[in-house]
Scaffold this active site. Structure first.
Site, PDB file in Angstrom:
ATOM      1  N   VAL A  92      -3.730  -1.098  -2.743  1.00  5.55           N
ATOM      2  CA  VAL A  92      -2.926  -0.182  -1.944  1.00  5.55           C
ATOM      3  C   VAL A  92      -1.694   0.259  -2.721  1.00  5.55           C
ATOM      4  CG1 VAL A  92      -1.588   0.079   0.189  1.00  5.55           C
ATOM      5  CG2 VAL A  92      -3.730  -1.218   0.219  1.00  5.55           C
ATOM      6  N   LEU A  93      -0.905  -0.721  -3.178  1.00  2.04           N
ATOM      7  CA  LEU A  93       0.371  -0.418  -3.811  1.00  2.04           C
ATOM      8  C   LEU A  93       0.914  -1.689  -4.452  1.00  2.04           C
ATOM      9  CD1 LEU A  93       2.574   1.975  -3.794  1.00  2.04           C
ATOM     10  CD2 LEU A  93       3.625   0.705  -1.953  1.00  2.04           C
ATOM     11  N   THR A 105       1.032  -6.986  -5.643  1.00  2.00           N
ATOM     12  CA  THR A 105      -0.017  -5.981  -5.485  1.00  2.00           C
ATOM     13  C   THR A 105      -0.779  -6.277  -4.202  1.00  2.00           C
ATOM     14  OG1 THR A 105      -0.170  -5.731  -7.873  1.00  2.00           O
ATOM     15  CG2 THR A 105      -2.016  -4.879  -6.564  1.00  2.00           C
ATOM     16  N   TYR A 106      -0.774  -5.290  -3.291  1.00  2.00           N
ATOM     17  CA  TYR A 106      -1.394  -5.435  -1.973  1.00  2.00           C
ATOM     18  C   TYR A 106      -2.769  -4.797  -1.964  1.00  2.00           C
ATOM     19  CZ  TYR A 106       3.021  -7.111  -0.191  1.00  2.00           C
ATOM     20  OH  TYR A 106       4.142  -7.858   0.029  1.00  2.00           O
ATOM     21  N   TYR A 107      -3.669  -5.401  -1.160  1.00  2.00           N
ATOM     22  CA  TYR A 107      -5.052  -4.951  -1.080  1.00  2.00           C
ATOM     23  C   TYR A 107      -5.445  -4.663   0.360  1.00  2.00           C
ATOM     24  CZ  TYR A 107      -5.400  -6.304  -5.887  1.00  2.00           C
ATOM     25  OH  TYR A 107      -5.196  -6.375  -7.235  1.00  2.00           O
TER      26      TYR A 107
END
Length: 176
Positions: free
Chosen positions: A103-104, A33-35
């Site tokens: 983000v995703l 999980t990207y931030y």
């Protein structure tokens, strides 16, 4: 440490070559999980911040990882800072409280293989993207990068990789 990493597009034939040639280590399921930083656009600075959850052999590990901008023109080589975390949900809660936006999440099945001391090759099946091969090693100094990139590129070409990809899985998914 500097992570030197190359990635190429693959198919089942290339996957089989890797399986035959190198020593299997383990199969993992990844959720990355990207931030996005509240005050800095990582897509412009070429940085990344993620929480990775790895599942394997009935076990799980989690890491908070910062990746700096890419350091060369061909590979995905960059400074990487990674710390193990025990409770990924709490870390994600802290990031959100600090203003970071999710983000995703990139989901993949990864098979890891031992090439030789310090070099690992992985077979990645990315949800919504397909099959890729990644190879990585760690460099102590920036002067070591070019030699290591060339060595890793040679290994990928030997297994049949013809098309290399410098973008991250996150970037590729966001382009879709």
């Amino acid at each position: 440490m500097i992570e030197v990493e190359l990635k190429g597009y693959a198919n089942e034939e290339i996957f089989e070559r890797v399986r035959e040639k190198f020593e299997f280590l383990r199969k993992e399921i990844h959720e990355d999980t990207y931030y996005q930083h509240p005050c800095r656009d990582f897509s412009k600075t070429d940085e990344a911040l993620r929480v990775r959850i790895k599942r394997f052999n009935g076990h799980f590990e989690a890491f908070l990882t910062y990746k700096g901008p890419k350091l060369d023109e061909f590979s995905k080589t960059r400074k990487e800072i990674e710390v193990p975390i025990e409770d990924p949900d709490k870390y994600e809660e802290i990031l959100k409280e600090l203003g970071f936006k999710e983000v995703l999440t990139v989901r993949k099945v990864r098979e890891k293989y031992f090439v030789k001391k310090g070099i690992i090759i992985t077979l990645d099946e990315i949800e919504e993207l397909g099959k890729f091969v990644e190879i990585e090693a760690m460099a102590q100094e920036e002067e070591d990068i070019d030699k290591l990139v060339n060595s890793l590129k040679k290994i990928l070409k030997e297994i049949g990789i013809k098309k290399f990809e410098r973008k991250s899985y996150l970037e590729l998914l966001l382009e879709r």
